[in-house]
Design an enzyme around this catalytic site. Structure first.
Site, short mmCIF file in Angstrom:
data_model
loop_
_atom_site.label_atom_id
_atom_site.label_comp_id
_atom_site.label_asym_id
_atom_site.label_seq_id
_atom_site.Cartn_x
_atom_site.Cartn_y
_atom_site.Cartn_z
N THR A 1 0.85 -1.19 0.00
CA THR A 1 0.00 0.00 0.00
C THR A 1 0.88 1.24 0.00
O THR A 1 2.07 1.15 -0.30
CB THR A 1 -0.97 -0.05 1.20
OG1 THR A 1 -1.95 0.99 1.07
CG2 THR A 1 -0.25 0.10 2.53
N ASN A 2 0.32 2.40 0.31
CA ASN A 2 1.10 3.64 0.35
C ASN A 2 0.61 4.53 1.48
O ASN A 2 -0.31 4.17 2.20
CB ASN A 2 1.04 4.34 -1.01
CG ASN A 2 -0.39 4.68 -1.38
OD1 ASN A 2 -1.05 5.45 -0.70
ND2 ASN A 2 -0.88 4.08 -2.47
N ARG A 3 1.22 5.71 1.63
CA ARG A 3 0.97 6.56 2.79
C ARG A 3 -0.27 7.44 2.68
O ARG A 3 -0.49 8.30 3.53
CB ARG A 3 2.17 7.49 3.01
CG ARG A 3 3.37 6.82 3.55
CD ARG A 3 4.45 7.87 3.81
NE ARG A 3 5.70 7.25 4.17
CZ ARG A 3 5.98 6.82 5.40
NH1 ARG A 3 5.10 6.97 6.36
NH2 ARG A 3 7.14 6.26 5.65
N SER A 4 -1.05 7.30 1.64
CA SER A 4 -2.23 8.16 1.51
C SER A 4 -3.18 7.97 2.70
O SER A 4 -3.51 6.84 3.07
CB SER A 4 -2.97 7.82 0.22
OG SER A 4 -4.24 8.44 0.23
N ALA B 1 -4.78 7.57 -4.24
CA ALA B 1 -3.39 7.19 -4.53
C ALA B 1 -3.42 5.71 -4.91
O ALA B 1 -3.24 4.83 -4.05
CB ALA B 1 -2.51 7.44 -3.32
#
Ligand code: CTP
Length: 215
Positions: free
Chosen positions: A21-24, A88
């Protein structure tokens, strides 16, 4: 207007207990959905997993993966007047999702990733969407040029560009500083709270829709 907003990160499973996943945080997308509903618009929020509360008066469609977000957008965008793509979306997903938890074996582990579909980039041609289309661009350099290139490639009416290399703003923050990149001009907005920026962006979408109706 009827407005679709995508928000949050996507989650791409590796096995039953792990994902990429990512930091959004989803804050910008949720602020946009809130601002638009507050202004009296009908909003469908298609969101990856976040810790946020769904704003009052907003229709909510939760998804996990980019493929699920693609499917949800393809199903609903046809009846929308405008779409803001603030999610994102993970650009890649694991080539295979293991059914059982992956056990540690060797000293290294190589993951094979496959490119995810471009949801925003599919709106014009694949989905036949002719409403107001707004994308986001997160860049660490050449902000305006990269955002303008994205606007052309994806057929957007507006790209909201932010420099993610700046500490304290953007990803996972309550504040942001963005450029509004239009086909023929760019407007830098002063750093502000994401809710204030959301009102401003919704206003811009209303103006773009009014201009489309006049044309
Ligand atoms: N987006 C999307 N589907 C994807 C990837 C991105 O809809 N699979 C949307 C995002 O919601 C955002 C915009 O496209 O509105 C961002 O474009 P993208 O090309 O992903 O930007 P970057 O990640 O900055 O791209 P690049 O890898 O070209 O730097």
């Amino acid at each position: 207007m009827k407005l679709l907003v995508t928000a949050g990160p996507t989650r791409e499973p590796l096995d039953p207990v792990r994902y990429l996943t990512n930091r959004s945080s989803g804050k910008m997308g949720y602020a946009l959905a809130h601002a638009a509903a507050h202004a009296g618009h009908r909003v469908l929020l298609v969101s990856g997993p976040t810790a946020l509360e769904v704003p009052d008066g907003v229709d909510f469609l939760p998804v996990e993966t980019a493929a699920q977000m693609f499917e949800a957008v393809s199903r609903h965008i046809g009846r929308m007047d405008a779409a803001i793509h603030a999610a994102a979306v993970a650009d890649y997903r694991p080539a295979a999702t293991a059914e059982q938890k992956i056990k540690k074996t060797g000293e290294t582990l190589t993951l094979e990733l496959l490119r995810n579909p471009d949801i925003l980039g599919s709106c014009r041609d694949a989905f036949g969407f002719d409403g107001v289309l707004v994308g986001f661009a997160a860049e660490t350099g050449n902000l305006e040029a990269n955002a303008r290139d994205k606007l052309r490639r994806k057929g957007c009416d507006l790209v909201v560009a932010n420099d993610v290399s700046q500490p304290g703003i953007g990803f996972d923050s309550d504040r942001n500083r963005v450029l509004l990149v239009h086909p023929d001009h760019t407007e830098p907005l002063p750093e502000d709270d994401k809710h204030a920026l959301a009102h401003r962006i919704v206003h811009e979408v209303e103006a773009l829709l009014a201009a489309k109706h006049r044309a």
